[in-house]
Design an enzyme around this catalytic site. Structure first.
Site, PDB file in Angstrom:
ATOM      1  N   LYS A 109       0.203   4.241  -0.331  1.00 13.83           N
ATOM      2  CA  LYS A 109      -0.445   5.450   0.221  1.00 13.83           C
ATOM      3  C   LYS A 109      -0.164   6.664  -0.696  1.00 13.83           C
ATOM      4  CE  LYS A 109      -0.297   3.383   4.747  1.00 13.83           C
ATOM      5  NZ  LYS A 109      -0.406   3.547   6.173  1.00 13.83           N
ATOM      6  N   GLU A 144      -7.187   5.160   7.650  1.00 20.40           N
ATOM      7  CA  GLU A 144      -6.896   6.554   7.324  1.00 20.40           C
ATOM      8  C   GLU A 144      -8.080   7.191   6.583  1.00 20.40           C
ATOM      9  OE1 GLU A 144      -3.131   5.807   5.440  1.00 20.40           O
ATOM     10  OE2 GLU A 144      -2.299   5.264   7.393  1.00 20.40           O
ATOM     11  N   GLY A 175       2.557  -1.118   4.279  1.00 18.92           N
ATOM     12  CA  GLY A 175       2.675   0.289   3.930  1.00 18.92           C
ATOM     13  C   GLY A 175       4.131   0.676   3.734  1.00 18.92           C
ATOM     14  N   GLY A 176       4.741   1.223   4.777  1.00 21.26           N
ATOM     15  CA  GLY A 176       6.104   1.756   4.714  1.00 21.26           C
ATOM     16  C   GLY A 176       7.102   0.839   4.025  1.00 21.26           C
ATOM     17  N   HIS A 221      -9.771   1.680   4.589  1.00 18.12           N
ATOM     18  CA  HIS A 221      -8.535   1.826   5.364  1.00 18.12           C
ATOM     19  C   HIS A 221      -8.809   2.786   6.525  1.00 18.12           C
ATOM     20  CE1 HIS A 221      -4.460   2.878   6.482  1.00 18.12           C
ATOM     21  NE2 HIS A 221      -4.059   1.787   5.850  1.00 18.12           N
ATOM     22  N   GLY A 278       2.105   2.324  10.770  1.00 17.56           N
ATOM     23  CA  GLY A 278       3.108   3.382  10.652  1.00 17.56           C
ATOM     24  C   GLY A 278       3.851   3.699  11.934  1.00 17.56           C
ATOM     25  N   SER A 302       2.852  -2.126  10.468  1.00 15.77           N
ATOM     26  CA  SER A 302       4.290  -2.272  10.761  1.00 15.77           C
ATOM     27  C   SER A 302       4.828  -3.673  10.461  1.00 15.77           C
ATOM     28  CB  SER A 302       4.588  -1.869  12.212  1.00 15.77           C
ATOM     29  OG  SER A 302       4.274  -0.505  12.390  1.00 15.77           O
ATOM     30  N   ASN A 304       0.874  -1.175   0.000  1.00 14.97           N
ATOM     31  CA  ASN A 304       0.000   0.000   0.000  1.00 14.97           C
ATOM     32  C   ASN A 304       0.910   1.223   0.000  1.00 14.97           C
ATOM     33  OD1 ASN A 304      -1.781   2.070   0.510  1.00 14.97           O
ATOM     34  ND2 ASN A 304      -2.336   1.401   2.577  1.00 14.97           N
TER      35      ASN A 304
HETATM   36  P1  PGA Z   1       2.481   0.269   7.637  1.00 14.95           P
HETATM   37  O1  PGA Z   1       1.053   0.538   6.973  1.00 14.95           O
HETATM   38  O2  PGA Z   1       2.999  -1.038   7.097  1.00 14.95           O
HETATM   39  O3  PGA Z   1       3.329   1.449   7.226  1.00 14.95           O
HETATM   40  O4  PGA Z   1       2.270   0.197   9.112  1.00 14.95           O
HETATM   41  C1  PGA Z   1       0.144  -0.496   6.731  1.00 14.95           C
HETATM   42  C2  PGA Z   1      -1.126   0.057   6.136  1.00 14.95           C
HETATM   43  O5  PGA Z   1      -1.572   1.117   6.572  1.00 14.95           O
HETATM   44  O6  PGA Z   1      -1.714  -0.540   5.217  1.00 14.95           O
END
Ligand code: PGA
Length: 250
Positions: A11, A95, A231-232, A93, A171, A210, A9
């Site tokens: 983002k 967010e 994500g990251g 999501h 995150g 994470s 993802n």
């Molecule tokens: P993250 O994000 O791996 O950076 O924690 C995951 C996500 O929000 O899909």
């Protein structure tokens, strides 16, 4: 046995320049697709570029309109996504729930729109730290999932992936523990079992929050974990590749 899926993802990150170099490093990962399915959910505006420059990795986006077409300024439809070979859409999501006011009802409508177009919806559910510490974990997850289950037919639900993403783990660098993840995934599968036993056996429930090379092996090996939403770490080709390598082989 369910084949695992590893989904990036991105983002709202990247530029044409950085995405070009990410596509180059991801192209080298394509041969890992014999281990797990791989997809990247990109900012929609880069969909045509990634479609042309990234082969053998499936494409997805992070949001879609709940409407077909027409006077919905700023929205993108499932039909438009299909023009660019998009297969996956992240829906709900945290967010989008927190910053854009998406409700359970919006999310159920979007999910329906996605699966009716023949795309796969990755529906995110997850609790905040406060909801967890005040003993509301299960009721929050049940509410988020049940709205979607009620809206779709069993056939439509076959095009669903559930992503468990604890809000406090996204995150932050602090993933949920293996015990917490397996507990929640088992619970989510139980909710689906009450709805349809066969569906529960086949539905993929993936973990996000994470997830990184150092914890992927432990989290991806759990019984009810069928992949990851990253994500990251998905913005770095090497890290994303290391996570894919640790997917359960079947
Ligand atoms: P993250 O994000 O791996 O950076 O924690 C995951 C996500 O929000 O899909």
């Amino acid at each position: 046995m369910r084949r695992q899926i590893i989904i990036g993802n991105w983002k709202m990150n990247g530029s044409l320049l950085s995405i070009k170099s990410l596509c180059e490093s991801l192209t080298k990962l394509a041969h890992e697709s014999d281990v797990a399915d791989i997809a990247v959910c990109v900012p929609s505006i880069y969909l045509p570029y990634v479609q042309t420059n990234l082969k053998n990795i499936c494409l997805g986006v992070q949001n879609v309109s709940q409407y077909n077409n027409g006077a919905y300024t700023g929205e993108i439809s499932t039909t438009m996504l299909q023009d660019f070979n998009c297969r996956y859409v992240i829906v709900g999501h945290s967010e989008r729930r927190a910053f854009f006011g998406e409700t359970d009802e919006d999310i159920a409508n979007k999910t329906k729109q996605v699966v009716q177009a023949g795309l796969t919806a990755i529906v995110c559910v997850g609790e905040t730290l406060e909801e967890r510490t005040t003993g509301n974990l299960q009721s929050i997850l049940a509410r988020q999932l049940q709205v979607v289950l009620n809206k779709l037919s069993t056939k439509e639900l076959e095009k669903l992936i559930i992503a468990y993403e604890p809000v406090w783990a996204i995150g932050t660098g602090l993933a949920a523990t293996a015990h917490q993840v397996q507990d929640v995934h088992r619970y989510l599968r139980k909710i689906v079992t009450n709805f349809d036993e066969e569906l529960a056996k086949n539905i993929k429930i993936i973990y996000g929050g994470s997830l990184k090379p150092s914890n992927a092996s432990e989290l991806l090996s759990l019984e009810d974990v069928d992949g990851g939403l990253i994500g990251g770490a998905s913005l770095n080709g090497k890290d994303f590749g290391q996570i894919i390598k640790q997917a359960k082989k079947i």
